[in-house]
Structures are given as structure tokens and as C-alpha cells.
Scaffold this motif. Structure first.
Motif, PDB file in Angstrom:
ATOM      1  N   VAL A  21      -7.230  -0.552  -3.218  1.00 20.93           N
ATOM      2  CA  VAL A  21      -6.753  -0.346  -1.836  1.00 20.93           C
ATOM      3  C   VAL A  21      -7.665   0.646  -1.113  1.00 20.93           C
ATOM      4  N   THR A  22      -8.003   1.726  -1.794  1.00 22.58           N
ATOM      5  CA  THR A  22      -8.839   2.759  -1.165  1.00 22.58           C
ATOM      6  C   THR A  22     -10.194   2.166  -0.753  1.00 22.58           C
ATOM      7  N   LYS A  59       0.853  -1.204   0.000  1.00 24.49           N
ATOM      8  CA  LYS A  59       0.000   0.000   0.000  1.00 24.49           C
ATOM      9  C   LYS A  59       0.883   1.246   0.000  1.00 24.49           C
ATOM     10  N   LEU A  69       2.011   2.113  -3.464  1.00 21.72           N
ATOM     11  CA  LEU A  69       0.928   2.681  -4.292  1.00 21.72           C
ATOM     12  C   LEU A  69       0.598   4.106  -3.868  1.00 21.72           C
ATOM     13  N   PHE A  70       0.764   4.404  -2.570  1.00 22.57           N
ATOM     14  CA  PHE A  70       0.458   5.746  -2.074  1.00 22.57           C
ATOM     15  C   PHE A  70       1.680   6.670  -2.081  1.00 22.57           C
ATOM     16  N   ASP A 125      -2.544   6.883   5.175  1.00 22.30           N
ATOM     17  CA  ASP A 125      -1.392   7.657   4.687  1.00 22.30           C
ATOM     18  C   ASP A 125      -0.172   7.545   5.611  1.00 22.30           C
ATOM     19  N   ARG A 146      -1.274   0.853 -11.812  1.00 24.26           N
ATOM     20  CA  ARG A 146      -1.170   1.407 -10.452  1.00 24.26           C
ATOM     21  C   ARG A 146      -2.462   2.094 -10.022  1.00 24.26           C
ATOM     22  N   TYR A 147      -3.116   2.750 -10.976  1.00 22.70           N
ATOM     23  CA  TYR A 147      -4.322   3.489 -10.622  1.00 22.70           C
ATOM     24  C   TYR A 147      -5.422   2.532 -10.135  1.00 22.70           C
ATOM     25  N   TYR A 203      -6.656  -8.246   0.458  1.00 25.38           N
ATOM     26  CA  TYR A 203      -6.103  -7.020   1.026  1.00 25.38           C
ATOM     27  C   TYR A 203      -5.865  -7.276   2.511  1.00 25.38           C
ATOM     28  N   LYS A 240      -4.549   1.135  -6.768  1.00 21.08           N
ATOM     29  CA  LYS A 240      -4.740   2.125  -5.703  1.00 21.08           C
ATOM     30  C   LYS A 240      -6.235   2.293  -5.384  1.00 21.08           C
ATOM     31  N   THR A 241      -7.056   2.235  -6.414  1.00 19.89           N
ATOM     32  CA  THR A 241      -8.507   2.330  -6.187  1.00 19.89           C
ATOM     33  C   THR A 241      -8.991   1.149  -5.351  1.00 19.89           C
TER      34      THR A 241
END
Ligand code: AKG
Ligand code: FE2
Length: 355
Positions: free
Chosen positions: A150-151, A123, A126-127, A182, A143-144, A286, A147-148
Motif C-alpha cells: 500500500v505504501t 488501507k 492496514l494503517f 493517514d 499485514r506487514y 490498488y 502495508k508495504t
């Protein structure tokens, strides 16, 4: 909405011992529906596993679509040559991110090897909060989407943590504040693939274990996952994959934080049952974990978390050290002789057997 093409896979047989996990609704939990909340609390204390119905709720439908996309990406990833994939095995640098080849981990004292390959994506990578790791193009170019996913998965984790926070009567956001998206943590996506495997001599594809962190969000389509319920006479039970649902389970940190009130259940992966054994099995996970510096100790400030027994002093172990130890303990390339005991987390507590 038809999110998963489960129809093209052989069916999960109905004559194998299967566990009846609670099917909880994301929509109802988001509304803090009182019956659903009660079932949730019971499931987290008794078995530490439940299905979460993601259908017909905005974020749930999004994560189901993300999972579909990521299953396609993982097919392409694992189709790469072994030499290419091996460039991303970072275990020699004491990192569990990147590629773990098939058979790289020991599953039992006899020295049998696993039969699942993984690809772990941080994570934090990706962040953009760690030194980026080298990745194959199929990961770099997506990656996008990663990341989505993960979010959205982290939003589910946040809901579960907030509900547990309430159940444990902890000061507001105690658990959430140890899992900020974060901040540095060992949160990761894991993609797995295992080849078709006829029912064999009982060697698991992935050894029995409890998950190392806090909350796991799991998507799988073929059977193979089994859980070991608590108690001395317990027998392994299959978990049937359900379309439109993910499987949620609790990990070691919640056992440590609550001195065993919450349960992190032992589970493993074996050959898929019946006709399913002829198909390649993929899963998508996840793993959320406490931030790196969080100490895995009983939390203060709750009237419901049981006290430690008289005279017991807990070790000072950070979430980061705990996860690295467990993730790398059974890798045969790192140890002259693997000591399976050193790979353990809260398994002994999980069995709930009085000694
Ligand atoms: O593949 C699965 O269904 C479960 C995988 C698992 O337990 C893990 O990766 O920790
Ligand atoms: Fe697991």
C-alpha cells in the motif's frame, strides 16, 4: 531483474485487437522529464490508461517484488474453503471490504452473473485507523507485506496526482491533500481470481465499468482486460500485460473534479485470449479514492478545468457514498432486482458521444 514468472504462462496471442497504450517510465516521470510529462498529460485526457515501467527504479523494483509476494498470498487465500472465505463477506453490513464470491454480482440486464471472486483489504485497516475487520490467517499473518505494498502503491498515486495537479494548474497539492494516506478513505487492495473459462457467449467475467475512485494501480499477468476507447464506433480492445510494468488508470473522481477534462475509461474483464483461456487468472489492484468526506464536484481554482454548462448544478455526493453505492449496486443478495443503471458512475461521459 526477473520479477515475474511470465514464461510459465501461455503467451498473449498476437492476432487479437490490442490497444497500444503509452509506456511511461517511472524514472522519467520522477525526474519530471518534459517529453514524458507531455505524453502523460495526453494519455490522462485521451484514454485515461497507460503502462508504467517500474523497472530499475528503487520504489518501482520494490513494488514489483511486493506484487510477486501478494500474488502468492492470493493463491493461498483463494485456495481456502468456500465456507471459510464466506465468513468474510460483509456485503450485508453494506461494506465492500472482505470477500466477494464468484457470481455474486450481476453483469448485465439479462441477469448473467460475474465469474470473478475478489478479496478487498482496506488501507484504513492496514494503517490501524478503523475498527479492524476479521481476516483469515493468511491475511493476518501478512499485514506487514500488505502495508508495504500500500505504501509503495500510494507513492505512485501521489506522483500521478502531483503531475495532474501541475497539468490542471491547481493550487499546489490540491489533489494530494484530498488523498492523505493517514486519513479515512475507501482505498483498498483487491485480489481477484477467475477460473479458466473457454471463450464463451460473450458474457464478461467482470462487467464494463469505470473505476470508482481516483487512480488505480493494476497488476495482471494473463490477458482478459479490455478497454472501450471513446467514440460512437468504438470496439473493445485487449490490454496486453507487460512484465515489469503496472497499468495505471484514472477513475470517476478525476472526471468529476475536472468536469470531464480527464478521462476514466470503461473497461471489463472477459475470458483470457487464445491458449490463456485454460489458465486461472489472478489480478492485484490498488484503488486510491478521495478521502471519505470529499465531495465529487468540479474543483475551483484552475483556469484549465472547463466551466459547468449554464444552469447545471452538481449533486452533493461524498466520495464514501459514491463508492459504496457503486460497489454494492449489482450484488444479487442485496436487491430483489438489480438495477444496472444504479451501478453506473461516469460511463456515459467516458464514451464521449454527443447526444
Ligand atoms: O483484473 C483486471 O485486470 C482488472 C480488474 C478491474 O477492472 C477491477 O477490479 O476494477
Ligand atoms: Fe476496474
Amino acid at each position: 531483474m526477473d520479477h515475474e514468472n511470465l514464461d510459465s504462462l501461455p503467451p498473449f496471442p498476437d492476432d487479437v485487437p490490442t490497444i497500444l497504450l503509452d509506456r511511461l517510465s517511472l524514472t522519467k516521470l520522477l525526474r519530471y522529464d518534459s517529453d514524458e510529462y507531455r505524453k502523460f498529460c495526453r494519455a490522462c485526457e485521451n484514454i485515461g490508461f497507460f503502462y508504467l515501467d517500474l523497472r530499475n527504479e528503487g520504489q518501482g523494483d520494490s513494488i514489483l517484488s511486493d506484487a510477486d509476494e501478494l500474488f502468492k498470498i492470493s493463491e493461498q487465500l483463494f485456495a481456502l474453503d468456500f465456507e471459510e472465505k464466506s465468513k468474510y463477506d460483509h456485503s450485508k453490513k453494506r461494506s465492500y471490504y472482505g470477500y466477494k464470491p464468484l457470481g455474486a454480482g450481476q453483469v448485465d440486464e439479462k441477469g448473467n452473473l460475474d465469474s470473478v471472486e475478489f478479496y478487498n483489504i482496506a488501507k484504513d485497516d492496514l494503517f490501524g485507523i478503523m475498527e479492524p475487520l476479521p481476516q483469515p490467517d493468511i491475511i493476518q499473518n501478512n499485514r506487514y507485506k500488505l502495508k508495504t505494498f500500500v505504501t509503495n502503491a500510494h507513492a505512485i498515486v501521489r506522483l500521478v496526482l502531483d503531475l495532474l495537479n501541475e497539468h490542471l494548474q491547481l493550487p499546489p497539492s490540491t489533489l494530494a491533500n484530498m488523498h492523505c494516506i493517514d486519513q479515512h478513505s475507501g482505498d483498498q487492495i483487491r485480489m481477484t481470481r477467475s477460473p479458466p473459462q473457454p471463450m464463451n457467449d460473450g458474457v464478461p467475467r467482470l462487467a464494463g465499468h469505470t473505476d470508482f475512485g481516483s487512480i488505480t494501480v493494476l497488476f495482471n499477468r494473463l490477458g482478459g482486460l479490455q478497454v472501450l476507447p471513446p467514440g460512437p464506433d468504438a470496439e473493445w480492445k485487449w490490454v496486453k500485460p507487460l512484465p515489469g510494468h503496472c497499468i495505471i488508470n484514472l477513475g470517476d473522481s478525476l472526471v468529476k473534479f475536472t468536469n470531464g477534462l480527464l478521462r476514466s475509461n470503461i473497461h471489463r474483464v472477459i475470458s483470457s485470449p487464445g491458449e490463456q483461456a485454460r489458465s486461472t487468472r489472478y489480478s492485484l489492484v490498488y484503488f486510491s479514492r478521495p478521502e471519505d468526506n470529499v465531495l465529487l464536484k468540479r474543483l475551483e481554482g484552475s483556469a484549465v478545468i472547463p466551466p459547468l454548462p449554464e444552469g447545471v448544478v452538481e449533486e452533493d455526493v461524498s466520495s464514501k457514498d459514491w463508492v459504496i453505492r457503486r460497489a454494492l449496486a449489482n450484488r444479487t443478495n442485496l436487491h430483489d432486482k438489480v438495477n444496472m443503471e444504479s451501478a453506473l458512475g461516469t460511463e456515459k461521459i467516458s464514451r464521449r458521444i454527443k447526444v
